[in-house]
Design a protein around this motif. Structure first.
Motif, PDB file in Angstrom:
ATOM      1  N   THR A  59     -10.366 -17.567  -8.283  1.00 23.83           N
ATOM      2  CA  THR A  59      -9.858 -16.320  -7.711  1.00 23.83           C
ATOM      3  C   THR A  59      -9.903 -15.192  -8.732  1.00 23.83           C
ATOM      4  N   GLU A  68      -8.146 -12.506  -9.805  1.00 27.78           N
ATOM      5  CA  GLU A  68      -6.786 -12.008  -9.619  1.00 27.78           C
ATOM      6  C   GLU A  68      -6.682 -10.519  -9.954  1.00 27.78           C
ATOM      7  N   ARG A 112      -3.820 -20.111   0.966  1.00 32.12           N
ATOM      8  CA  ARG A 112      -3.652 -19.618  -0.401  1.00 32.12           C
ATOM      9  C   ARG A 112      -2.953 -18.259  -0.369  1.00 32.12           C
ATOM     10  N   GLY A 121      -4.218 -16.590  -4.923  1.00 28.47           N
ATOM     11  CA  GLY A 121      -5.229 -17.621  -4.753  1.00 28.47           C
ATOM     12  C   GLY A 121      -4.735 -19.039  -4.914  1.00 28.47           C
ATOM     13  N   GLY A 151      -9.087 -17.517  -1.092  1.00 32.44           N
ATOM     14  CA  GLY A 151      -8.951 -17.385  -2.535  1.00 32.44           C
ATOM     15  C   GLY A 151     -10.106 -16.691  -3.216  1.00 32.44           C
ATOM     16  N   VAL A 210      -6.935 -11.021  -1.309  1.00 31.84           N
ATOM     17  CA  VAL A 210      -7.950 -12.036  -1.027  1.00 31.84           C
ATOM     18  C   VAL A 210      -7.618 -12.761   0.275  1.00 31.84           C
ATOM     19  N   ARG A 228     -11.156 -23.032  -6.214  1.00 37.75           N
ATOM     20  CA  ARG A 228     -11.678 -21.696  -5.950  1.00 37.75           C
ATOM     21  C   ARG A 228     -11.327 -20.755  -7.112  1.00 37.75           C
TER      22      ARG A 228
END
Length: 225
Positions: free
Chosen positions: A59, A61, A106, A176, A209, A67, A57
């Motif tokens: 992510t 950030e 996650r 994530g 994520g 998330v 996935r």
């Protein structure tokens, strides 16, 4: 790609199903019965494989958003008194996972793990009002420079018989990244400061994520004023 928590179960299931089919082939003379066993075995293996899948996935950030920690459906959004760690009112967002969802947990935010605790308990259905306090569960708090402290809780359900939690106090974690696994369904609760701007509503489907469930930039700006 499959989660490491599923390797043994996948291998055991595959060996068992192969053995069953060999025995049926050698001992059952009726073709359609052997064929039915083969088809059932393939379906069982597919279900196990899809349950332990671990898709990568990407992510996005950021210290300004939270998330979703898991795949599933948003089933609870409410103000509650969080009595284990914060001991004050928080905004709770609960995500329910069905057996067909990805069950990897996650980290909803990056930072430092400040608290991580496992609680043995019951196996009430995941949507039961008392499941967050009475079921088997783990509580993890991650401290982030922008978001402050964010708590998430893995909760076992009626089918889930094991929660895996990798979070250790003092550990630096990435948003994530893999923080654990819940075997065979359940839910995860996220506890946020009151006033947090949510990006989800009840019954929304989210992806772990990837889906941004809350934006905390507004709260940070208000504190600076």
């Amino acid at each position: 790609m499959f989660h490491k928590e599923g390797y043994r179960i996948i291998l055991f299931t595959a060996i068992l199903l192969i053995a069953v089919n060999i025995i049926s082939y050698l001992s059952i003379n009726t073709y359609w019965v052997s064929f039915a066993i083969l088809v059932t075995s393939i379906l069982i293996l597919i279900l196990i494989l899809q349950f332990f899948r671990n898709p990568k996935r990407p992510t996005q950030e950021s210290d300004t958003h939270i998330v979703s920690p898991v795949d599933g459906k948003v089933v609870v959004i409410e103000e509650v008194f969080e009595k284990e760690y914060f001991k004050d009112k928080r905004l709770q967002v609960s995500i329910f996972m069905s057996p067909i969802n990805v069950h990897v947990t996650r980290y909803p935010i990056g930072g430092t793990v400040k608290f991580s605790k496992y609680h043995p308990g019951k196996f009430l259905v995941a949507w039961h009002p008392k499941s967050s306090e009475e079921n088997e569960r783990t509580t993890v708090v991650v401290q982030n420079p922008g978001a402050g402290e964010v708590l998430y809780r893995q909760i076992a359900g009626a089918l889930a018989k094991r929660i895996v939690n990798y979070a250790e106090v003092g550990q630096e974690v990435r948003q994530g990244s893999d923080s654990g696994f819940i075997k065979f369904g359940s839910r995860v609760d996220v506890f946020l400061p009151l006033g947090t701007k949510l990006n989800v509503s009840l019954q929304d489907k989210v992806k772990g994520g990837m889906s941004i469930i809350a934006n905390i930039e507004k709260i940070n700006n208000d504190r600076d004023i």
